[in-house]
Scaffold this motif. Structure first.
Motif, PDB file in Angstrom:
ATOM      1  N   GLY A 254       0.523  12.946   6.290  1.00  0.00           N
ATOM      2  CA  GLY A 254       1.379  12.132   7.152  1.00  0.00           C
ATOM      3  C   GLY A 254       2.832  12.544   7.033  1.00  0.00           C
ATOM      4  N   THR A 255       3.306  12.716   5.810  1.00  0.00           N
ATOM      5  CA  THR A 255       4.706  13.103   5.590  1.00  0.00           C
ATOM      6  C   THR A 255       4.964  14.476   6.199  1.00  0.00           C
ATOM      7  N   GLN A 256       4.033  15.409   5.982  1.00  0.00           N
ATOM      8  CA  GLN A 256       4.183  16.748   6.563  1.00  0.00           C
ATOM      9  C   GLN A 256       4.322  16.654   8.084  1.00  0.00           C
ATOM     10  N   THR A 257       3.438  15.888   8.709  1.00  0.00           N
ATOM     11  CA  THR A 257       3.433  15.789  10.174  1.00  0.00           C
ATOM     12  C   THR A 257       4.745  15.199  10.683  1.00  0.00           C
ATOM     13  N   ILE A 258       5.241  14.177   9.993  1.00  0.00           N
ATOM     14  CA  ILE A 258       6.475  13.503  10.434  1.00  0.00           C
ATOM     15  C   ILE A 258       7.663  14.471  10.441  1.00  0.00           C
ATOM     16  N   PHE A 259       7.757  15.308   9.417  1.00  0.00           N
ATOM     17  CA  PHE A 259       8.960  16.149   9.287  1.00  0.00           C
ATOM     18  C   PHE A 259       8.718  17.613   9.646  1.00  0.00           C
TER      19      PHE A 259
ATOM     20  N   PRO B 114       0.810  -1.217   0.000  1.00  0.00           N
ATOM     21  CA  PRO B 114       0.000   0.000   0.000  1.00  0.00           C
ATOM     22  C   PRO B 114       0.845   1.271   0.000  1.00  0.00           C
ATOM     23  N   PRO B 115       0.191   2.401  -0.416  1.00  0.00           N
ATOM     24  CA  PRO B 115       0.902   3.683  -0.420  1.00  0.00           C
ATOM     25  C   PRO B 115       1.173   4.164   1.005  1.00  0.00           C
ATOM     26  N   GLY B 116       1.767   5.368   1.151  1.00  0.00           N
ATOM     27  CA  GLY B 116       2.183   5.736   2.511  1.00  0.00           C
ATOM     28  C   GLY B 116       1.978   7.171   2.958  1.00  0.00           C
ATOM     29  N   HIS B 117       1.728   8.120   2.039  1.00  0.00           N
ATOM     30  CA  HIS B 117       1.912   9.536   2.416  1.00  0.00           C
ATOM     31  C   HIS B 117       0.873  10.096   3.383  1.00  0.00           C
ATOM     32  N   HIS B 118      -0.227   9.376   3.624  1.00  0.00           N
ATOM     33  CA  HIS B 118      -1.189   9.840   4.649  1.00  0.00           C
ATOM     34  C   HIS B 118      -0.840   9.325   6.054  1.00  0.00           C
ATOM     35  N   ALA B 119       0.111   8.411   6.155  1.00  0.00           N
ATOM     36  CA  ALA B 119       0.444   7.826   7.460  1.00  0.00           C
ATOM     37  C   ALA B 119       1.458   8.694   8.193  1.00  0.00           C
ATOM     38  N   SER B 120       1.160   9.032   9.448  1.00  0.00           N
ATOM     39  CA  SER B 120       2.102   9.824  10.253  1.00  0.00           C
ATOM     40  C   SER B 120       2.780   8.919  11.274  1.00  0.00           C
ATOM     41  N   GLN B 121       3.403   9.534  12.280  1.00  0.00           N
ATOM     42  CA  GLN B 121       4.177   8.750  13.268  1.00  0.00           C
ATOM     43  C   GLN B 121       3.342   7.619  13.866  1.00  0.00           C
ATOM     44  N   ASP B 122       2.072   7.896  14.154  1.00  0.00           N
ATOM     45  CA  ASP B 122       1.270   6.889  14.859  1.00  0.00           C
ATOM     46  C   ASP B 122      -0.184   6.891  14.407  1.00  0.00           C
ATOM     47  N   LEU B 123      -0.418   7.239  13.138  1.00  0.00           N
ATOM     48  CA  LEU B 123      -1.783   7.200  12.601  1.00  0.00           C
ATOM     49  C   LEU B 123      -1.787   6.662  11.178  1.00  0.00           C
ATOM     50  N   ALA B 124      -2.642   5.665  10.931  1.00  0.00           N
ATOM     51  CA  ALA B 124      -2.851   5.153   9.578  1.00  0.00           C
ATOM     52  C   ALA B 124      -4.162   5.723   9.041  1.00  0.00           C
ATOM     53  N   GLY B 125      -4.227   5.952   7.727  1.00  0.00           N
ATOM     54  CA  GLY B 125      -5.458   6.457   7.119  1.00  0.00           C
ATOM     55  C   GLY B 125      -5.273   6.587   5.617  1.00  0.00           C
TER      56      GLY B 125
ATOM     57  N   ALA C 180       7.674   6.776   1.784  1.00  0.00           N
ATOM     58  CA  ALA C 180       8.550   7.880   1.340  1.00  0.00           C
ATOM     59  C   ALA C 180       9.359   8.425   2.512  1.00  0.00           C
ATOM     60  N   ALA C 181       8.720   8.534   3.680  1.00  0.00           N
ATOM     61  CA  ALA C 181       9.433   9.035   4.869  1.00  0.00           C
ATOM     62  C   ALA C 181      10.513   8.054   5.302  1.00  0.00           C
ATOM     63  N   ILE C 182      10.193   6.762   5.224  1.00  0.00           N
ATOM     64  CA  ILE C 182      11.178   5.732   5.587  1.00  0.00           C
ATOM     65  C   ILE C 182      12.359   5.776   4.614  1.00  0.00           C
ATOM     66  N   ALA C 183      12.072   5.975   3.328  1.00  0.00           N
ATOM     67  CA  ALA C 183      13.154   6.105   2.333  1.00  0.00           C
ATOM     68  C   ALA C 183      14.012   7.331   2.653  1.00  0.00           C
TER      69      ALA C 183
END
Ligand SMILES: [Zn+2]
Length: 344
Positions: free
Chosen positions: A202-207, A156-167, A175-178
């Motif tokens: 998700g990516t925005q929140t992580i960084f 599955p894709p990833g950019h909506h997932a943050s540190q502790d939320l899936a959606g 992308a964040a893991i890469a």
């Protein structure tokens, strides 16, 4: 360009999603990958690499380990409670305001760690999530070993997932893991360009509080589109991350003449940031006929997008995100990769 791909994504299939007043088969389906791989092969991209198995160390640098453990245990716990078949999904959402933390009940975990009804868990969901992470990390390592460009076909894709939320079909943020892998390998600055129709919340929140990753997102504005709560131009980062988050929201119905100007703005900002590596969150749900999207991009526009990204002249890792037009999904993705790979 090397493609990193694994069949393991097929394990994540068969659930339904709620669309207004009905339950429909998930738009985010294994057939998407078949269509993309077929179109890439037809366009001459046949150098397919299988991912290496990685542990969870880098994933734990991006995600809360308790969240990752939930992703792994959710379906088995659900199955224990309800028996085989069907899929796990939340019944309630987001009661964190009083400091509640999840208990041993799978319901409480789903409530705490998911933010919408578009992240169902079936028996093979964790296998696919874990494989997508391996695809992202293997792609990152190919760049670290000297490849100019790589395409990590994560599903599955990833950019909506943050540190502790899936959606939003997303569980771990590939992308964040890469990006984290590139930093671990010695990069000082990584840029993530998110061209999916939806904001990469998700990516925005992580960084958001970091300056070692610059995040730029072109997307439909939150007034018109999912995820509705984030993606405003005023969100520029905070603390050490202030000035390292760029949102370029556009109204529903935007065509390429306007979108392309936003891309130029993002590319100028990325060039000024001078990244060691560029990660592209590659979504093509900006296509005019995409059933999930609402922009007006046409298939030839994607070739132009690829060639414009190439002008940054930066090692580039493409990571697959959204795109749901089953008739043109393959063409649009292949056009981006072809546009990038063709020297102008
Ligand atoms: Zn999307």
């Amino acid at each position: 360009m090397k493609l990193v791909y694994s069949d393991d994504h097929r394990e994540h299939a068969g659930a339904k999603e709620m669309r207004y007043d009905q339950m429909i088969p998930m738009s985010e389906s294994p057939e998407r990958m078949d269509i993309i791989m077929e179109a890439l092969a037809k366009a001459g991209f046949k150098d397919v690499v299988s991912p290496q198995a990685h542990g969870l160390e880098v994933a734990h640098q991006i995600h809360d380990p308790a969240f990752v453990s939930f992703l792994q245990r959710c379906y088995p716990l659900w199955e224990k409670e309800f028996g085989l078949g069907g899929f796990a999904t939340a019944y309630t959402f987001g009661m964190r305001s009083m400091g509640q933390s999840p208990n041993a009940s799978v319901h409480s975990m789903l409530s705490c760690y998911t933010f919408d009804v578009c992240v169902p868990f079936v028996k093979g969901t964790w296998t696919a999530i874990n494989s997508a992470k391996d695809v992202a990390l293997t792609g990152a390592e190919l760049i670290q070993n000297g490849e100019q460009a790589v395409f990590a076909l994560c599903r599955p894709p990833g950019h909506h997932a943050s540190q502790d939320l899936a959606g939003g079909y997303c569980y771990m943020n590939n992308a964040a893991i890469a990006a984290q892998s590139h930093l671990n390998a010695g990069s000082k600055r990584v840029a993530i360009l998110d061209i999916d129709y939806h904001h990469g919340n998700g990516t925005q929140t992580i960084f958001y509080q970091r300056s070692d990753v610059f995040f730029a997102s072109l997307h439909c504005r939150p007034e018109d589109e999912y995820p509705f709560l984030l993606g405003y131009a005023t969100e520029v980062g905070e603390g050490d991350g202030k000035g390292y988050n760029l949102n370029l929201p556009m109204p529903r119905g935007t065509d390429y003449s306007v979108w392309e100007q936003a891309l130029q703005t993002a590319l100028q900002r990325i060039e000024a940031y001078n990244p060691d590596v560029l990660v592209v969150s590659l979504g093509v749900d900006t296509f005019a006929d995409d059933p999930v999207g609402g922009f007006m991009l046409q298939s030839p526009d994607f070739t132009d997008i690829g060639s414009k990204i190439r002008t940054l002249n930066c090692p580039t890792q493409f990571v697959m995100e959204g795109g749901y037009s089953m008739s043109e999904l393959g063409t649009n993705v292949a056009n981006i990769i072809r546009g990038y790979s063709t020297k102008g």
